[in-house]
Scaffold this motif. Structure first.
Motif, short mmCIF file in Angstrom:
data_model
loop_
_atom_site.label_atom_id
_atom_site.label_comp_id
_atom_site.label_asym_id
_atom_site.label_seq_id
_atom_site.Cartn_x
_atom_site.Cartn_y
_atom_site.Cartn_z
N MET A 296 0.91 -1.31 -0.04
CA MET A 296 0.01 0.04 0.00
C MET A 296 1.05 1.26 -0.07
SD MET A 296 -3.15 1.05 2.78
CE MET A 296 -1.68 1.09 4.04
N LEU A 297 1.93 1.25 0.74
CA LEU A 297 2.89 2.43 0.87
C LEU A 297 3.47 2.65 -0.42
CD1 LEU A 297 4.19 1.84 4.45
CD2 LEU A 297 2.38 3.55 3.60
N GLU A 298 4.01 1.37 -1.19
CA GLU A 298 4.47 1.65 -2.45
C GLU A 298 3.81 2.29 -3.32
OE1 GLU A 298 7.83 1.38 -3.20
OE2 GLU A 298 8.71 0.29 -1.43
N THR A 299 2.56 1.93 -3.33
CA THR A 299 1.58 2.20 -3.94
C THR A 299 1.55 3.92 -4.10
OG1 THR A 299 0.24 0.37 -4.55
CG2 THR A 299 -0.82 2.28 -5.17
N LEU A 300 1.55 4.47 -2.79
CA LEU A 300 1.42 5.81 -2.70
C LEU A 300 2.50 6.46 -2.99
CD1 LEU A 300 0.28 6.26 1.18
CD2 LEU A 300 -0.96 6.80 -0.91
N VAL B 94 9.49 3.54 3.88
CA VAL B 94 8.24 2.56 3.71
C VAL B 94 8.68 1.68 5.00
CG1 VAL B 94 7.55 0.53 2.77
CG2 VAL B 94 8.00 2.49 1.42
N GLU B 95 9.69 1.43 5.31
CA GLU B 95 9.91 0.52 6.47
C GLU B 95 9.19 1.02 7.85
OE1 GLU B 95 10.68 -3.04 7.90
OE2 GLU B 95 10.85 -2.62 5.95
N THR B 96 9.76 2.06 8.29
CA THR B 96 9.49 2.84 9.37
C THR B 96 7.95 3.10 9.29
OG1 THR B 96 10.05 5.02 8.47
CG2 THR B 96 11.57 3.77 10.10
N THR B 97 7.45 3.59 8.24
CA THR B 97 5.87 3.81 8.17
C THR B 97 5.12 2.33 8.31
OG1 THR B 97 6.46 5.56 6.63
CG2 THR B 97 3.96 4.83 6.89
N PHE C 113 -7.38 7.40 12.05
CA PHE C 113 -6.05 7.71 11.46
C PHE C 113 -6.17 8.01 10.14
CE2 PHE C 113 -5.18 5.41 15.42
CZ PHE C 113 -4.26 6.34 16.08
N SER C 114 -5.47 8.88 9.40
CA SER C 114 -5.17 9.16 8.03
C SER C 114 -3.83 8.94 7.56
CB SER C 114 -6.01 10.49 7.60
OG SER C 114 -5.04 11.49 7.82
N LEU C 115 -3.67 8.41 6.66
CA LEU C 115 -2.27 8.14 5.96
C LEU C 115 -2.32 8.70 4.70
CD1 LEU C 115 0.62 6.44 5.55
CD2 LEU C 115 -1.07 4.78 4.86
N SER C 116 -1.11 9.51 4.22
CA SER C 116 -0.89 10.28 3.05
C SER C 116 0.50 10.23 2.68
CB SER C 116 -1.49 11.44 2.83
OG SER C 116 -1.03 12.46 4.05
#
Length: 79
Positions: free
Chosen positions: A9-13, A59-62, A32-35
């Motif tokens: 999901m983070l890679e897609t962002l 990406v890792e820490t997120t 929570f919102s993620l962006s």
């Protein structure tokens, strides 16, 4: 949600950094919102109720932070 799915999901962002995409994670107590901010070059996780925003550089820490949040949400649902 597994940590692998979170990372996907983070890679897609990151792939769509020119777009504004926000994911919302809800529980009984918090939302929570993620962006991703292209300007700041980091991921942002915001507690919607408090307005507190945490910034993560990669990406890792997120993914670790989101996994913790999602695990807490799933725990609330099962209790």
């Amino acid at each position: 949600m597994t940590i692998i799915k979170i990372k996907e999901m983070l890679e897609t962002l990151l792939q769509y950094e020119d777009s504004e995409i926000t994911h919302t994670i809800c529980s009984e107590n918090n939302t929570f919102s993620l962006s991703y901010s292209k300007e700041l070059k980091n991921f942002q996780v915001k507690n919607v109720e408090t307005g507190y925003i945490e910034h993560f550089p990669d990406v890792e820490t997120t993914s670790i932070a989101l996994n913790r949040i999602i695990s807490t949400v799933e725990k609330e649902v099962t209790e």
